[in-house]
Design an enzyme around this catalytic site. Structure first.
Site, short mmCIF file in Angstrom:
data_model
loop_
_atom_site.label_atom_id
_atom_site.label_comp_id
_atom_site.label_asym_id
_atom_site.label_seq_id
_atom_site.Cartn_x
_atom_site.Cartn_y
_atom_site.Cartn_z
N ASN A 210 0.84 -1.20 0.00
CA ASN A 210 0.00 0.00 0.00
C ASN A 210 0.87 1.25 0.00
O ASN A 210 1.96 1.28 0.58
CB ASN A 210 -1.01 0.00 1.16
CG ASN A 210 -0.39 -0.17 2.52
OD1 ASN A 210 0.61 -0.85 2.69
ND2 ASN A 210 -0.99 0.46 3.52
N ILE A 211 0.37 2.27 -0.68
CA ILE A 211 1.11 3.53 -0.84
C ILE A 211 0.15 4.67 -0.54
O ILE A 211 -0.81 4.91 -1.29
CB ILE A 211 1.67 3.66 -2.28
CG1 ILE A 211 2.52 2.43 -2.64
CG2 ILE A 211 2.49 4.95 -2.40
CD1 ILE A 211 2.95 2.37 -4.10
N GLU A 212 0.39 5.33 0.58
CA GLU A 212 -0.48 6.44 0.99
C GLU A 212 0.14 7.77 0.57
O GLU A 212 1.35 7.86 0.30
CB GLU A 212 -0.67 6.40 2.51
CG GLU A 212 -1.32 5.10 2.96
CD GLU A 212 -1.50 5.00 4.47
OE1 GLU A 212 -0.96 5.85 5.21
OE2 GLU A 212 -2.18 4.06 4.90
N CYS B 62 -4.08 0.62 -2.52
CA CYS B 62 -3.96 -0.60 -1.74
C CYS B 62 -2.91 -1.53 -2.36
O CYS B 62 -2.69 -1.51 -3.58
CB CYS B 62 -5.28 -1.36 -1.69
SG CYS B 62 -6.56 -0.57 -0.73
N GLU C 233 -3.10 -4.64 -3.01
CA GLU C 233 -3.66 -5.56 -3.99
C GLU C 233 -3.73 -4.93 -5.37
O GLU C 233 -3.40 -5.53 -6.39
CB GLU C 233 -5.07 -6.00 -3.57
CG GLU C 233 -5.11 -6.79 -2.28
CD GLU C 233 -5.30 -5.91 -1.04
OE1 GLU C 233 -4.79 -4.77 -1.02
OE2 GLU C 233 -5.97 -6.38 -0.10
N CYS D 144 -10.22 -4.85 0.43
CA CYS D 144 -11.34 -3.90 0.52
C CYS D 144 -12.26 -4.06 -0.68
O CYS D 144 -11.95 -4.77 -1.63
CB CYS D 144 -10.80 -2.46 0.61
SG CYS D 144 -10.26 -1.79 -0.97
N CYS E 273 -10.79 -3.18 -4.14
CA CYS E 273 -9.86 -4.20 -4.61
C CYS E 273 -10.58 -5.46 -5.06
O CYS E 273 -10.17 -6.12 -6.03
CB CYS E 273 -8.83 -4.52 -3.53
SG CYS E 273 -7.65 -3.18 -3.29
N1 THU Z 1 -5.13 -1.44 2.68
C1 THU Z 1 -4.59 -2.27 1.75
O1 THU Z 1 -3.54 -1.98 1.16
N2 THU Z 1 -5.23 -3.44 1.49
C2 THU Z 1 -6.29 -3.92 2.19
O2 THU Z 1 -6.72 -5.02 1.93
C3 THU Z 1 -6.88 -3.11 3.25
C4 THU Z 1 -6.39 -1.71 3.35
C5 THU Z 1 -4.40 -0.22 3.03
C6 THU Z 1 -4.98 1.08 2.57
C7 THU Z 1 -4.42 2.03 3.59
O3 THU Z 1 -3.13 2.42 3.20
C8 THU Z 1 -4.30 1.21 4.86
O4 THU Z 1 -4.31 -0.14 4.43
C9 THU Z 1 -5.42 1.44 5.87
O5 THU Z 1 -6.66 1.33 5.28
#
Ligand code: THU
Length: 128
Positions: free
Chosen positions: A41-43, A52, A54, A85, A88
């Site tokens: 994941n990259i925020e 996300c 995935e 989520c 995804c």
């Molecule tokens: N996130 C994912 O990368 N995959 C998931 O299946 C659930 C959520 C990430 C998004 C965000 O960066 C952090 O987790 C919190 O939601």
């Protein structure tokens, strides 16, 4: 954790950029030729443009020419294993179909599902 796809997802998780949620996720997608495509994941500061793990893995794979997939491993450090989520699930369904989804945590807990169980009655191109 002798399955290389599990190790790849756990390793990818270490690359997560999650300064806002501190919630790190890794994904590893195996294509039909046995190649492994990873994602984390990259925020960013807008929050809403977060990617996300995935979807990063799926889009990396597609951009490398992969079109058929077997399974995805999703790794997060939660006791109750973290599922993909809703966004995804939609992307996985459209680009990967009813693949095997393996949820894992760093402690070795593991659960195997099919995407169709997680995402029943999906909308996809067959309706268009
Ligand atoms: N996130 C994912 O990368 N995959 C998931 O299946 C659930 C959520 C990430 C998004 C965000 O960066 C952090 O987790 C919190 O939601």
């Amino acid at each position: 954790m002798s399955d290389p796809l599990l190790s790849a997802a756990l390793e990818a998780r270490r690359n997560a950029v999650a300064p806002f949620s501190r919630f790190q996720v890794g994904a590893a997608l195996e294509d039909a030729k046995g190649r492994v495509h990873t994602g984390c994941n990259i925020e960013n500061a807008t929050y809403g443009l977060t990617l996300c793990a995935e979807r990063v893995a799926v889009f990396k794979a597609i951009s490398e020419g992969a079109r058929k997939f077997r399974r995805m491993v999703i790794a997060a450090d939660t006791e109750s294993l973290t599922p993909p989520c809703g966004a995804c699930r939609q992307i996985l369904w459209e680009f990967c179909g009813d693949i095997e989804i393996v949820l894992v945590n760093p402690g070795g807990k593991k659960e195997t599902l099919r995407l169709g169980e997680l995402f029943p009655r999906p909308f996809d191109a067959s309706f268009l």
